[in-house]
Design an enzyme around this catalytic site. Structure first.
Site, PDB file in Angstrom:
ATOM      1  N   SER A 144       0.857  -1.190   0.000  1.00  0.00           N
ATOM      2  CA  SER A 144       0.000   0.000   0.000  1.00  0.00           C
ATOM      3  C   SER A 144       0.893   1.241   0.000  1.00  0.00           C
ATOM      4  O   SER A 144       2.040   1.183   0.479  1.00  0.00           O
ATOM      5  CB  SER A 144      -0.861  -0.007   1.262  1.00  0.00           C
ATOM      6  OG  SER A 144      -1.483   1.248   1.455  1.00  0.00           O
ATOM      7  N   TYR A 157      -2.189  -0.529  10.335  1.00  0.00           N
ATOM      8  CA  TYR A 157      -2.208  -0.912   8.914  1.00  0.00           C
ATOM      9  C   TYR A 157      -0.898  -0.470   8.245  1.00  0.00           C
ATOM     10  O   TYR A 157      -0.278  -1.245   7.506  1.00  0.00           O
ATOM     11  CB  TYR A 157      -3.418  -0.278   8.227  1.00  0.00           C
ATOM     12  CG  TYR A 157      -3.556  -0.633   6.769  1.00  0.00           C
ATOM     13  CD1 TYR A 157      -3.944  -1.919   6.382  1.00  0.00           C
ATOM     14  CD2 TYR A 157      -3.311   0.306   5.769  1.00  0.00           C
ATOM     15  CE1 TYR A 157      -4.079  -2.244   5.036  1.00  0.00           C
ATOM     16  CE2 TYR A 157      -3.444  -0.015   4.424  1.00  0.00           C
ATOM     17  CZ  TYR A 157      -3.827  -1.289   4.068  1.00  0.00           C
ATOM     18  OH  TYR A 157      -3.959  -1.615   2.735  1.00  0.00           O
TER      19      TYR A 157
HETATM   20  N1  LIG Z   1      -8.735  -1.004  -1.220  1.00  0.00           N
HETATM   21  C1  LIG Z   1      -7.737  -0.188  -0.886  1.00  0.00           C
HETATM   22  O1  LIG Z   1      -7.952   1.027  -0.625  1.00  0.00           O
HETATM   23  C2  LIG Z   1      -6.331  -0.717  -0.838  1.00  0.00           C
HETATM   24  C3  LIG Z   1      -5.276   0.207  -0.971  1.00  0.00           C
HETATM   25  C4  LIG Z   1      -3.969  -0.274  -0.900  1.00  0.00           C
HETATM   26  C5  LIG Z   1      -3.731  -1.622  -0.702  1.00  0.00           C
HETATM   27  N2  LIG Z   1      -4.781  -2.490  -0.578  1.00  0.00           N
HETATM   28  C6  LIG Z   1      -4.459  -3.903  -0.339  1.00  0.00           C
HETATM   29  O2  LIG Z   1      -5.015  -4.693  -1.361  1.00  0.00           O
HETATM   30  C7  LIG Z   1      -5.274  -6.016  -0.871  1.00  0.00           C
HETATM   31  C8  LIG Z   1      -6.676  -6.438  -1.271  1.00  0.00           C
HETATM   32  O3  LIG Z   1      -7.600  -5.600  -0.610  1.00  0.00           O
HETATM   33  P1  LIG Z   1      -9.024  -5.195  -1.210  1.00  0.00           P
HETATM   34  O4  LIG Z   1      -9.062  -3.734  -1.254  1.00  0.00           O
HETATM   35  O5  LIG Z   1      -9.323  -5.982  -2.429  1.00  0.00           O
HETATM   36  O6  LIG Z   1      -9.946  -5.639   0.014  1.00  0.00           O
HETATM   37  P2  LIG Z   1     -11.221  -6.600   0.088  1.00  0.00           P
HETATM   38  O7  LIG Z   1     -12.132  -6.319  -1.044  1.00  0.00           O
HETATM   39  O8  LIG Z   1     -11.750  -6.439   1.467  1.00  0.00           O
HETATM   40  O9  LIG Z   1     -10.587  -8.044  -0.088  1.00  0.00           O
HETATM   41  C9  LIG Z   1      -9.746  -8.606   0.894  1.00  0.00           C
HETATM   42  C10 LIG Z   1      -9.550 -10.076   0.589  1.00  0.00           C
HETATM   43  O10 LIG Z   1      -8.730 -10.641   1.635  1.00  0.00           O
HETATM   44  C11 LIG Z   1      -9.381 -11.786   2.166  1.00  0.00           C
HETATM   45  N3  LIG Z   1      -9.082 -11.990   3.574  1.00  0.00           N
HETATM   46  C12 LIG Z   1      -9.157 -11.103   4.595  1.00  0.00           C
HETATM   47  N4  LIG Z   1      -8.847 -11.700   5.760  1.00  0.00           N
HETATM   48  C13 LIG Z   1      -8.592 -12.998   5.465  1.00  0.00           C
HETATM   49  C14 LIG Z   1      -8.234 -14.140   6.236  1.00  0.00           C
HETATM   50  N5  LIG Z   1      -8.094 -14.096   7.564  1.00  0.00           N
HETATM   51  N6  LIG Z   1      -8.048 -15.304   5.599  1.00  0.00           N
HETATM   52  C15 LIG Z   1      -8.216 -15.395   4.269  1.00  0.00           C
HETATM   53  N7  LIG Z   1      -8.556 -14.376   3.477  1.00  0.00           N
HETATM   54  C16 LIG Z   1      -8.746 -13.183   4.074  1.00  0.00           C
HETATM   55  C17 LIG Z   1     -10.872 -11.470   1.998  1.00  0.00           C
HETATM   56  O11 LIG Z   1     -11.602 -12.677   2.071  1.00  0.00           O
HETATM   57  P3  LIG Z   1     -13.172 -12.630   2.483  1.00  0.00           P
HETATM   58  O12 LIG Z   1     -13.871 -12.143   1.263  1.00  0.00           O
HETATM   59  O13 LIG Z   1     -13.461 -13.985   2.878  1.00  0.00           O
HETATM   60  O14 LIG Z   1     -13.257 -11.629   3.637  1.00  0.00           O
HETATM   61  C18 LIG Z   1     -10.872 -10.854   0.607  1.00  0.00           C
HETATM   62  O15 LIG Z   1     -10.834 -11.850  -0.379  1.00  0.00           O
HETATM   63  C19 LIG Z   1      -5.041  -5.952   0.645  1.00  0.00           C
HETATM   64  O16 LIG Z   1      -3.782  -6.488   0.954  1.00  0.00           O
HETATM   65  C20 LIG Z   1      -5.067  -4.459   0.934  1.00  0.00           C
HETATM   66  O17 LIG Z   1      -4.339  -4.129   2.080  1.00  0.00           O
HETATM   67  C21 LIG Z   1      -6.066  -2.073  -0.663  1.00  0.00           C
END
Ligand SMILES: NC(=O)c1ccc[n+]([C@@H]2O[C@H](COP(=O)([O-])OP(=O)(O)OC[C@H]3O[C@@H](n4cnc5c(N)ncnc54)[C@H](OP(=O)(O)O)[C@@H]3O)[C@@H](O)[C@H]2O)c1
Length: 269
Positions: A144, A157
């Site tokens: 991130s 975070y």
């Molecule tokens: N969105 C943003 O603003 C942003 C910005 C920078 C970086 N990121 C990074 O991008 C990555 C993806 O995030 P996203 O934005 O796509 O979020 P998201 O839509 O909430 O997806 C998160 C994913 O991680 C899985 N997950 C969470 N906890 C878990 C656990 N204990 N065991 C197995 N799976 C788990 C979730 O599974 P479930 O569906 O089962 O919960 C989901 O598939 C993350 O690493 C995040 O930090 C996001």
């Protein structure tokens, strides 16, 4: 890099960025192992990926925050996806809240999910990756912009993503005399369910941009193709990350001016 010969595991594929990544790689004809915790979401996504052109799609449900869950995912690889050559550590959680209000057990859950899980999963899969006899192995860690810029309300975070950034850098250097490539992508705010309503409201109120998950997926494919060690998504974040490294006091001054606004949204007793 040609993705149509690749066997790619995406953790957190059921989420916003994970699903966009899976779809983009499916269009390129990759073979995919989609991981998440929600079997319905994964089955739907698997159908879409096959339709889009994936060679092969498998799913694996496992909670990565617990040891047995990580073992389950490793078993899915060894039993059903032995030609794994690309690991995308994408699963993660976030928390936007004043530090002194964060429940300790939720801090622990975040650290376990965002740091312990990807590091231990990488440890468990590094031998199969190094021994894969097809494409040159790749690990892509999704970090991130907050892995390089300490941002109020995101202390734990930021700590977790900063850890993954340095893990990626150290691992890339340690394995630079092998075929394994380790890469790190730093998206900025992206429209997915990871962000709470308060987090979204703060992003809007501070005038920060918010990307689509598809934009992040395009950046990930570009990074994979380039072979570079790391990349960030979006201006001015790319510049701010560099500036924060050189002159952190300048970023502190900018964030200091916005602190009142940020704290209003992060205040969730
Ligand atoms: N969105 C943003 O603003 C942003 C910005 C920078 C970086 N990121 C990074 O991008 C990555 C993806 O995030 P996203 O934005 O796509 O979020 P998201 O839509 O909430 O997806 C998160 C994913 O991680 C899985 N997950 C969470 N906890 C878990 C656990 N204990 N065991 C197995 N799976 C788990 C979730 O599974 P479930 O569906 O089962 O919960 C989901 O598939 C993350 O690493 C995040 O930090 C996001």
């Amino acid at each position: 890099m040609h993705f149509n010969h690749r066997h790619i595991l995406i953790t957190g594929a059921s989420g916003g960025i994970g699903a966009a990544l899976a779809q983009a790689l499916a269009r390129e004809g990759a073979s995919l192992l989609l991981h998440g915790r929600n079997p319905d979401a994964l089955n739907d996504l698997a159908g879409q990926c096959l339709h889009l052109g994936a060679q092969e799609v498998q799913i694996c449900c496992a909670d990565l925050a617990i040891a047995t869950g990580r073992e389950q995912l490793v078993a899915c690889v060894s039993r059903g996806f032995p030609r794994l050559d690309t690991l995308i550590n994408n699963a993660g959680i976030s928390r936007f809240q004043l530090f002194d209000q964060q429940p300790p057990e939720q801090i622990e859950q975040l650290i376990t999910t965002n740091i312990t899980a990807p590091i231990l999963l990488t440890r468990a899969l590094i031998a199969p990756l190094l021994n894969s006899d097809g494409e040159a192995p790749v690990i892509l860690n999704i970090g991130s912009a907050f892995g390089s810029i300490g941002f109020p309300g995101y202390s734990t975070y930021c700590a977790s993503k900063g850890a993954i950034r340095l893990f990626s850098e150290a691992l890339a250097r340690e394995f630079s005399d092998t075929a394994l490539r380790v890469q790190y992508l730093a998206p900025r705010a992206t429209r997915t369910h990871i962000n709470s309503d308060n987090a979204n409201a703060m992003t809007a109120a501070t005038g920060s941009a918010i990307d689509s998950p598809e934009r992040v997926a395009r950046a990930a494919l570009k990074l994979l193709r380039s072979g570079r060690a790391q990349a960030a998504v979006g201006w001015p974040e790319k510049l701010l990350v560099r500036l924060n490294g050189l002159r952190p006091e300048l970023i502190s001054r900018v964030l200091g001016k916005q602190l009142g606004k940020i704290k209003t949204f992060a205040n969730q007793p």
